[in-house]
Design a protein around this motif. Sequence first.
Motif, PDB file in Angstrom:
ATOM      1  N   PHE A 138       0.806  -1.217   0.000  1.00  0.00           N
ATOM      2  CA  PHE A 138       0.000   0.000   0.000  1.00  0.00           C
ATOM      3  C   PHE A 138       0.846   1.277   0.000  1.00  0.00           C
ATOM      4  O   PHE A 138       0.304   2.374   0.032  1.00  0.00           O
ATOM      5  CB  PHE A 138      -0.932   0.007   1.214  1.00  0.00           C
ATOM      6  CG  PHE A 138      -2.028  -1.019   1.130  1.00  0.00           C
ATOM      7  CD1 PHE A 138      -2.996  -0.959   0.141  1.00  0.00           C
ATOM      8  CD2 PHE A 138      -2.084  -2.063   2.041  1.00  0.00           C
ATOM      9  CE1 PHE A 138      -4.003  -1.906   0.058  1.00  0.00           C
ATOM     10  CE2 PHE A 138      -3.090  -3.021   1.972  1.00  0.00           C
ATOM     11  CZ  PHE A 138      -4.048  -2.946   0.980  1.00  0.00           C
ATOM     12  N   GLN A 139       2.164   1.134  -0.035  1.00  0.00           N
ATOM     13  CA  GLN A 139       3.017   2.320  -0.059  1.00  0.00           C
ATOM     14  C   GLN A 139       3.002   2.938  -1.450  1.00  0.00           C
ATOM     15  O   GLN A 139       3.250   2.261  -2.456  1.00  0.00           O
ATOM     16  CB  GLN A 139       4.458   1.953   0.331  1.00  0.00           C
ATOM     17  CG  GLN A 139       5.390   3.160   0.358  1.00  0.00           C
ATOM     18  CD  GLN A 139       6.793   2.781   0.778  1.00  0.00           C
ATOM     19  OE1 GLN A 139       6.990   1.930   1.648  1.00  0.00           O
ATOM     20  NE2 GLN A 139       7.792   3.408   0.160  1.00  0.00           N
ATOM     21  N   THR A 140       2.700   4.214  -1.511  1.00  0.00           N
ATOM     22  CA  THR A 140       2.615   4.902  -2.805  1.00  0.00           C
ATOM     23  C   THR A 140       3.890   5.676  -3.140  1.00  0.00           C
ATOM     24  O   THR A 140       4.141   5.986  -4.302  1.00  0.00           O
ATOM     25  CB  THR A 140       1.426   5.873  -2.813  1.00  0.00           C
ATOM     26  OG1 THR A 140       1.564   6.802  -1.734  1.00  0.00           O
ATOM     27  CG2 THR A 140       0.116   5.114  -2.652  1.00  0.00           C
ATOM     28  N   GLU A 141       4.677   5.977  -2.115  1.00  0.00           N
ATOM     29  CA  GLU A 141       5.900   6.746  -2.354  1.00  0.00           C
ATOM     30  C   GLU A 141       6.987   5.842  -2.898  1.00  0.00           C
ATOM     31  O   GLU A 141       7.094   4.674  -2.548  1.00  0.00           O
ATOM     32  CB  GLU A 141       6.369   7.403  -1.049  1.00  0.00           C
ATOM     33  CG  GLU A 141       5.338   8.353  -0.445  1.00  0.00           C
ATOM     34  CD  GLU A 141       5.716   8.751   0.973  1.00  0.00           C
ATOM     35  OE1 GLU A 141       6.716   8.211   1.490  1.00  0.00           O
ATOM     36  OE2 GLU A 141       5.007   9.577   1.544  1.00  0.00           O
ATOM     37  N   GLU A 142       7.799   6.403  -3.746  1.00  0.00           N
ATOM     38  CA  GLU A 142       8.940   5.673  -4.306  1.00  0.00           C
ATOM     39  C   GLU A 142      10.238   6.264  -3.771  1.00  0.00           C
ATOM     40  O   GLU A 142      10.315   7.474  -3.541  1.00  0.00           O
ATOM     41  CB  GLU A 142       8.918   5.732  -5.835  1.00  0.00           C
ATOM     42  CG  GLU A 142       7.729   4.991  -6.460  1.00  0.00           C
ATOM     43  CD  GLU A 142       7.778   3.498  -6.237  1.00  0.00           C
ATOM     44  OE1 GLU A 142       8.867   2.963  -5.901  1.00  0.00           O
ATOM     45  OE2 GLU A 142       6.728   2.854  -6.392  1.00  0.00           O
ATOM     46  N   CYS A 192       9.934   2.171  -3.149  1.00  0.00           N
ATOM     47  CA  CYS A 192       9.268   1.249  -2.231  1.00  0.00           C
ATOM     48  C   CYS A 192      10.200   0.048  -2.064  1.00  0.00           C
ATOM     49  O   CYS A 192      10.541  -0.613  -3.044  1.00  0.00           O
ATOM     50  CB  CYS A 192       7.919   0.817  -2.799  1.00  0.00           C
ATOM     51  SG  CYS A 192       6.960  -0.237  -1.697  1.00  0.00           S
ATOM     52  N   LYS A 219       2.990  -6.779  -7.023  1.00  0.00           N
ATOM     53  CA  LYS A 219       2.300  -5.634  -6.442  1.00  0.00           C
ATOM     54  C   LYS A 219       1.249  -5.040  -7.381  1.00  0.00           C
ATOM     55  O   LYS A 219       0.102  -4.852  -6.984  1.00  0.00           O
ATOM     56  CB  LYS A 219       3.327  -4.557  -6.059  1.00  0.00           C
ATOM     57  CG  LYS A 219       2.711  -3.295  -5.480  1.00  0.00           C
ATOM     58  CD  LYS A 219       3.781  -2.274  -5.096  1.00  0.00           C
ATOM     59  CE  LYS A 219       3.143  -1.005  -4.538  1.00  0.00           C
ATOM     60  NZ  LYS A 219       4.163  -0.011  -4.126  1.00  0.00           N
ATOM     61  N   LYS A 220       1.628  -4.731  -8.603  1.00  0.00           N
ATOM     62  CA  LYS A 220       0.704  -4.033  -9.507  1.00  0.00           C
ATOM     63  C   LYS A 220      -0.538  -4.872  -9.805  1.00  0.00           C
ATOM     64  O   LYS A 220      -1.673  -4.389  -9.703  1.00  0.00           O
ATOM     65  CB  LYS A 220       1.402  -3.663 -10.818  1.00  0.00           C
ATOM     66  CG  LYS A 220       0.484  -2.887 -11.759  1.00  0.00           C
ATOM     67  CD  LYS A 220       1.171  -2.576 -13.074  1.00  0.00           C
ATOM     68  CE  LYS A 220       0.286  -1.707 -13.956  1.00  0.00           C
ATOM     69  NZ  LYS A 220      -1.056  -2.291 -14.191  1.00  0.00           N
ATOM     70  N   LEU A 279      -2.747  -5.183  -6.658  1.00  0.00           N
ATOM     71  CA  LEU A 279      -3.448  -3.927  -6.373  1.00  0.00           C
ATOM     72  C   LEU A 279      -4.605  -3.712  -7.351  1.00  0.00           C
ATOM     73  O   LEU A 279      -5.683  -3.254  -6.954  1.00  0.00           O
ATOM     74  CB  LEU A 279      -2.477  -2.750  -6.432  1.00  0.00           C
ATOM     75  CG  LEU A 279      -1.661  -2.463  -5.176  1.00  0.00           C
ATOM     76  CD1 LEU A 279      -0.693  -1.311  -5.437  1.00  0.00           C
ATOM     77  CD2 LEU A 279      -2.565  -2.145  -3.995  1.00  0.00           C
ATOM     78  N   SER A 326      -6.848  -5.008   3.697  1.00  0.00           N
ATOM     79  CA  SER A 326      -6.396  -3.861   4.498  1.00  0.00           C
ATOM     80  C   SER A 326      -6.372  -4.216   5.974  1.00  0.00           C
ATOM     81  O   SER A 326      -5.407  -3.901   6.692  1.00  0.00           O
ATOM     82  CB  SER A 326      -7.314  -2.658   4.259  1.00  0.00           C
ATOM     83  OG  SER A 326      -7.280  -2.248   2.912  1.00  0.00           O
TER      84      SER A 326
END
Length: 208
Positions: A82-86, A88, A107-108, A111, A125
């Motif tokens: 669930f981490q959106t920042e790069e 990761c 991951k992709k 998601l 979640s």
Amino acid sequence: MMSTVGSYWAAIYEEFGSMIKRIGIERQFGKDELVFREKDSYEGFFEIISGNFKVYILNADGKEAIFKIASAGELIATPPIFQTEEPCLYPAFCQALTDGELVFYPKKQFLDFLLGNPKALYLFSVLTVDHVNYFRKKMVENLFLTVKEKILGFLKGLGAETNFVHLPIAKQQLASLLGTTPESVSRAFRFLLDEGIVEENNDRYRIL
């Protein structure tokens, strides 16, 4: 006994199993083989089909601290999905303690599946929050519980309140998992056996 994380995953799999199977990629690992390294680029999480795996970190001196010993039915490395920042990254190492089989969920693709299925997204979640809470609880236990209490908790998690159980790891690795020394683990086991709190039979243990 199925963990809370395992029960949520089972609920997702029961309803969406056919979709999940199309995403998962089976992978075989030999004993001592690394699954991923700390700070490797995060590619996805893993489901354990068979074998035992350890999740750990290394300090600057190369000393190992084990966070978790995971076995069949458990998931590894779910929170970063669930981490959106790069960038990761994987937050720890994962290594096979025995020969084993994992299913890798990229991951992709996973998601995309979650975003298209709100019920699965909610359950996953909650599963991930429980995963994070496990590590938070473990940190607190390592700070405040005695070695004897930590060993009893570990044995209970293996089912030793009802059956004799084998230790899935060496006592040196158990010491790392419990945040103590092998000598302290040996002394605590001897105390538990001498006081009749734990019973031993052919290298198997049961809580009395």
